[in-house]
Design a protein around this motif. Sequence first.
Motif, PDB file in Angstrom:
ATOM      1  N   ARG A 167      13.988 -10.180   1.652  1.00 54.78           N
ATOM      2  CA  ARG A 167      12.998  -9.149   1.368  1.00 54.78           C
ATOM      3  C   ARG A 167      12.244  -9.488   0.100  1.00 54.78           C
ATOM      4  N   PRO A 168      11.025  -8.969  -0.079  1.00 52.68           N
ATOM      5  CA  PRO A 168      10.271  -8.126   0.850  1.00 52.68           C
ATOM      6  C   PRO A 168       9.809  -8.923   2.064  1.00 52.68           C
ATOM      7  N   TYR A 169       9.634  -8.253   3.172  1.00 56.34           N
ATOM      8  CA  TYR A 169       9.334  -8.942   4.419  1.00 56.34           C
ATOM      9  C   TYR A 169       7.909  -9.477   4.469  1.00 56.34           C
ATOM     10  N   PHE A 170       6.995  -8.837   3.778  1.00 55.81           N
ATOM     11  CA  PHE A 170       5.615  -9.342   3.722  1.00 55.81           C
ATOM     12  C   PHE A 170       5.457 -10.300   2.550  1.00 55.81           C
ATOM     13  N   ASP A 171       4.628 -11.319   2.757  1.00 54.89           N
ATOM     14  CA  ASP A 171       4.338 -12.260   1.679  1.00 54.89           C
ATOM     15  C   ASP A 171       3.405 -11.647   0.645  1.00 54.89           C
ATOM     16  N   GLY A 172       2.664 -10.627   1.041  1.00 54.47           N
ATOM     17  CA  GLY A 172       1.754  -9.982   0.116  1.00 54.47           C
ATOM     18  C   GLY A 172       1.276  -8.656   0.669  1.00 54.47           C
ATOM     19  N   VAL A 173       0.646  -7.883  -0.193  1.00 52.96           N
ATOM     20  CA  VAL A 173       0.053  -6.602   0.185  1.00 52.96           C
ATOM     21  C   VAL A 173      -1.341  -6.533  -0.421  1.00 52.96           C
ATOM     22  N   THR A 174      -2.311  -6.149   0.383  1.00 50.99           N
ATOM     23  CA  THR A 174      -3.654  -5.867  -0.120  1.00 50.99           C
ATOM     24  C   THR A 174      -3.908  -4.373   0.045  1.00 50.99           C
ATOM     25  N   VAL A 175      -4.233  -3.719  -1.060  1.00 46.25           N
ATOM     26  CA  VAL A 175      -4.557  -2.294  -1.030  1.00 46.25           C
ATOM     27  C   VAL A 175      -6.070  -2.168  -1.183  1.00 46.25           C
ATOM     28  N   ASN A 176      -6.734  -1.778  -0.104  1.00 41.00           N
ATOM     29  CA  ASN A 176      -8.180  -1.623  -0.104  1.00 41.00           C
ATOM     30  C   ASN A 176      -8.564  -0.209  -0.543  1.00 41.00           C
ATOM     31  N   ILE A 177      -9.630  -0.089  -1.312  1.00 37.16           N
ATOM     32  CA  ILE A 177     -10.129   1.223  -1.703  1.00 37.16           C
ATOM     33  C   ILE A 177     -11.113   1.681  -0.629  1.00 37.16           C
ATOM     34  N   VAL A 178     -10.701   2.677   0.154  1.00 37.11           N
ATOM     35  CA  VAL A 178     -11.524   3.176   1.269  1.00 37.11           C
ATOM     36  C   VAL A 178     -11.585   4.693   1.157  1.00 37.11           C
ATOM     37  N   PRO A 179     -12.617   5.243   0.500  1.00 40.37           N
ATOM     38  CA  PRO A 179     -12.648   6.680   0.226  1.00 40.37           C
ATOM     39  C   PRO A 179     -12.810   7.566   1.457  1.00 40.37           C
ATOM     40  N   GLU A 180     -13.629   7.150   2.422  1.00 38.69           N
ATOM     41  CA  GLU A 180     -13.990   8.038   3.519  1.00 38.69           C
ATOM     42  C   GLU A 180     -13.056   7.880   4.715  1.00 38.69           C
ATOM     43  N   TYR A 181     -12.661   9.011   5.303  1.00 35.58           N
ATOM     44  CA  TYR A 181     -11.771   8.964   6.463  1.00 35.58           C
ATOM     45  C   TYR A 181     -12.396   8.201   7.627  1.00 35.58           C
ATOM     46  N   ALA A 182     -13.678   8.409   7.902  1.00 36.59           N
ATOM     47  CA  ALA A 182     -14.330   7.737   9.035  1.00 36.59           C
ATOM     48  C   ALA A 182     -14.258   6.227   8.879  1.00 36.59           C
ATOM     49  N   THR A 183     -14.419   5.750   7.654  1.00 40.82           N
ATOM     50  CA  THR A 183     -14.336   4.309   7.395  1.00 40.82           C
ATOM     51  C   THR A 183     -12.901   3.822   7.532  1.00 40.82           C
ATOM     52  N   GLN A 184     -11.964   4.605   7.061  1.00 35.29           N
ATOM     53  CA  GLN A 184     -10.559   4.234   7.209  1.00 35.29           C
ATOM     54  C   GLN A 184     -10.211   4.046   8.684  1.00 35.29           C
ATOM     55  N   LEU A 185     -10.640   4.984   9.503  1.00 34.49           N
ATOM     56  CA  LEU A 185     -10.320   4.925  10.921  1.00 34.49           C
ATOM     57  C   LEU A 185     -10.999   3.740  11.596  1.00 34.49           C
ATOM     58  N   SER A 186     -12.265   3.504  11.286  1.00 34.88           N
ATOM     59  CA  SER A 186     -12.976   2.389  11.914  1.00 34.88           C
ATOM     60  C   SER A 186     -12.386   1.055  11.477  1.00 34.88           C
ATOM     61  N   GLN A 187     -11.963   0.957  10.205  1.00 34.65           N
ATOM     62  CA  GLN A 187     -11.353  -0.281   9.728  1.00 34.65           C
ATOM     63  C   GLN A 187     -10.001  -0.521  10.400  1.00 34.65           C
TER      64      GLN A 187
END
Length: 253
Positions: A210-230
């Motif tokens: 562990r950790p099982y992922f080699d990395g994590v990317t945290v994207n800043i996505v303010p709008e729900y519609a954009t979050q869902l489309s992404q």
Amino acid sequence: LWRSMLRYVRCSSGGVFSSYEAANPPSLDPYVSGSQGASFWASYSFSRLFMSLAGPEVPKGSLEVEGDVADGYEVSEDATLYTITIRDDVMWPPPLDRAMTVDDITYSWGRFSGETSEAPSPRHEDIEFVTAVEKVDESTVSFTLEAPYPFFLSRLADPKVFFILPEGTDTDYNPAEEIRGSGPWILSEYSPDSKADYVRNPKWHKGPERPYFDGVTVNIVPEYATQLSQFLGGNLDWVVVQGGDLARVLKDV
């Protein structure tokens, strides 16, 4: 007004987990804010004494914990004194490149509680029934409670409360702009209003699998519609789906 919400998670072994938050953290210092969103940023890189027990065999809503930095503990007969031993293999990554000590824990508590800082963390109110945190010896620290509290270890395991920082944080570097943690990932780059990239900590004490992922990317996505489309476009690995979109997401995924 209630809106049903459903979380979808696409996971794989290795690779980079693509996550998101709706806003920049108020500070990279984990003690500055009491918001749950801010705690997510801290939990990637900072260790705690305990962590919630997780896995497919653990019942939903379980309050069971396992050691993170803690290697073991004892409770007094009146349940007001917790004596906790720490692991000897918890390492601070470079530039510190040293083992964690009990002094790091007592320093962090003083800063967290306001005893040695200008003000306590907003999250200190979640655990203010602790009246003293003291070094017992080089591998042991004690917590004194004003009265018995059966969920104390769960509070220490909560990824919104007590993170451990290295001794000298306020004099050696600016914790609002830099993270030095002993957790599973190391912050490699942070671009406000864009993203934060974390890389796997090769010296994490809960490894090497562990950790099982080699990395994590945290994207800043303010709008729900954009979050869902992404998410639907494969650019995010999870999303919170509002009830009105549930049928479409179930059809598309």
